[in-house]
Design an enzyme around this catalytic site. Sequence first.
Site, PDB file in Angstrom:
ATOM      1  N   ARG A 111       0.830  -1.214   0.000  1.00 19.80           N
ATOM      2  CA  ARG A 111       0.000   0.000   0.000  1.00 19.80           C
ATOM      3  C   ARG A 111       0.864   1.264   0.000  1.00 19.80           C
ATOM      4  NH1 ARG A 111      -5.621  -1.091   2.220  1.00 19.80           N
ATOM      5  NH2 ARG A 111      -5.668   1.111   2.753  1.00 19.80           N
TER       6      ARG A 111
ATOM      7  N   PRO B  16      -4.072  -2.349  -3.697  1.00 24.22           N
ATOM      8  CA  PRO B  16      -5.328  -2.324  -2.936  1.00 24.22           C
ATOM      9  C   PRO B  16      -5.442  -3.536  -2.010  1.00 24.22           C
ATOM     10  CG  PRO B  16      -5.739  -3.151  -5.134  1.00 24.22           C
ATOM     11  CD  PRO B  16      -4.285  -2.787  -5.089  1.00 24.22           C
ATOM     12  N   LYS B  17      -4.569  -3.614  -1.014  1.00 21.98           N
ATOM     13  CA  LYS B  17      -4.453  -4.813  -0.188  1.00 21.98           C
ATOM     14  C   LYS B  17      -5.261  -4.691   1.098  1.00 21.98           C
ATOM     15  CE  LYS B  17      -0.004  -6.272  -1.996  1.00 21.98           C
ATOM     16  NZ  LYS B  17       1.117  -7.173  -1.749  1.00 21.98           N
ATOM     17  N   LYS B  18      -5.891  -5.821   1.474  1.00 16.63           N
ATOM     18  CA  LYS B  18      -6.618  -5.930   2.729  1.00 16.63           C
ATOM     19  C   LYS B  18      -6.215  -7.223   3.425  1.00 16.63           C
ATOM     20  CE  LYS B  18     -10.879  -3.319   1.903  1.00 16.63           C
ATOM     21  NZ  LYS B  18     -12.366  -3.406   1.981  1.00 16.63           N
TER      22      LYS B  18
END
Length: 248
Positions: free
Chosen positions: A109, A115-117
Amino acid sequence: MKVEDILKHAYAMPLTNPSYPPGPYRFFDREYIIITYRTTREALEAVVPEPLEIDEPLVKYEFIRMPDSTGFGDYTETGQVIPVKYRGQRGGYVHSMYLDDDAPITGGREIWGFPKKLANPKIVNEGEVIVGTLHYGSVLCATGTMGYKHKPVEQAPLLAALSEPNFLIKIVPHVDATPRICELVRYYLTDITIKEAWTSPAALDLRPHVMADVARLPVLEVVSAVHFTADLTLGLGEVVHDYLAERR
């Protein structure tokens, strides 16, 4: 700490104890399951940002096992990449990513804008089937299944596809929560060595979840699937479009 010391060490947060070292980053024995499927053009138009252009209404759903990587360690990742064009150049737009390790989430990020979660993706072998899953908390959001190593894949086209650029949007808010950085970033995978590659029949099931909206790009038809392992380097990025430039 003196100002010159701050500037010398301030490449990541926290200042005195960052979560990852400077890149680029090398991956060994990276295992991919990529299921390409057809979706609706309307769904893609709602999420692909200009100036990227949609070609066919396709999505690549990826499960990736990374057992050995410099700086980021051992982790598993899953998400969606959309084939696009940028000024005539073919590539992929990284739409969503879910993974289970702090360092690549934070580094991804902060450096590129991935777009990492945080979630719980898995790849397991169950007899004659490879199974990829994504749980967000207790909820199953994605299941991909693929036959185990049915037919070898010609490596040259796969290498060419992996060598294409990837695009994503890096967003960093200001301290007043207005946008401070909003940029289209391009990066490449380099020094790629494909070790083995296979294709097989595959199936993909995506389910709605408020915080893991992979089902926002619905599966109409599975087009193809590939399972391969490779060594490669995740290169650093470059800004190709600044969305805030006109405002400045």
